[in-house]
Design a protein around this motif. Structure first.
Motif: not given
Length: 170
Positions: A6, A21, A23, A38, A40, A61, A93-95, A111, A113
């Motif tokens: 990310k 962002y 990804v 996903i 997010d 999200y 921000n973590t996906v 994950t 970030s």
């Protein structure tokens, strides 16, 4: 197997700024993934504007794809910084990425970030008085100290509501 990265198109933002962002997810397996999901969820203080694949959105999200062939993919998420934020120094921000193989067996969750710093005024306010006890008809003086350790503030005002029993004498 999948890898996940990310990034953000900005490293420092202010209220009202827009940024994206990115990804990046890579199916490094030998065959297609049956399903890729996903999530997010945006940090407080950011507003979702759009994504590069609105047709894959399956909720707030969340994006879902089926039959994802081996290769690299990118999902772009456009956001805007809200105004009037409390004192925070950055957005983290973590996906999350989950997937199944072509037979429906789940793979390990991935994950990633990224942090984006919030610029702007950082205001602190203190109200003090040398008096700790007050008797009827006595005068008390308050001192306000305002400090800004961040960027310049466009407008700043102070409103002090006096407790009942006190009268302002200017």
């Amino acid at each position: 197997a999948f890898t996940l990265t990310k990034t953000a198109t900005a490293v420092n933002v202010r209220s009202g700024d827009r940024f994206t962002y990115d990804v990046w997810f890579n199916n490094s397996g030998s065959g297609p993934a049956g399903r890729v999901w996903i999530n997010d969820t945006l940090p407080t203080g950011l507003t979702f504007l759009s994504s590069s694949d609105p047709a894959a959105m399956t909720g707030n999200y969340n994006w879902t794809w089926t039959s994802v062939a081996p290769g690299n993919y990118r999902l772009r998420i456009d956001v805007q910084v809200q105004g009037g934020l409390q004192q925070i120094s950055y957005f983290r921000n973590t996906v999350f990425l989950s997937y199944t193989d072509e037979k429906g067996f789940p793979g390990s969750m991935q994950t990633a970030s990224v942090d984006v710093a919030l610029r702007g005024p950082v205001i602190s306010l203190t109200k003090t008085s040398p008096r700790t006890t007050l008797h009827e008809s006595e005068t008390i003086t308050y001192t306000f100290t305002i400090q800004n350790t961040g960027d310049p503030a466009e407008t700043l005002w102070l409103n002090d509501t006096l407790p009942s029993g006190l009268t302002y004498v200017g």
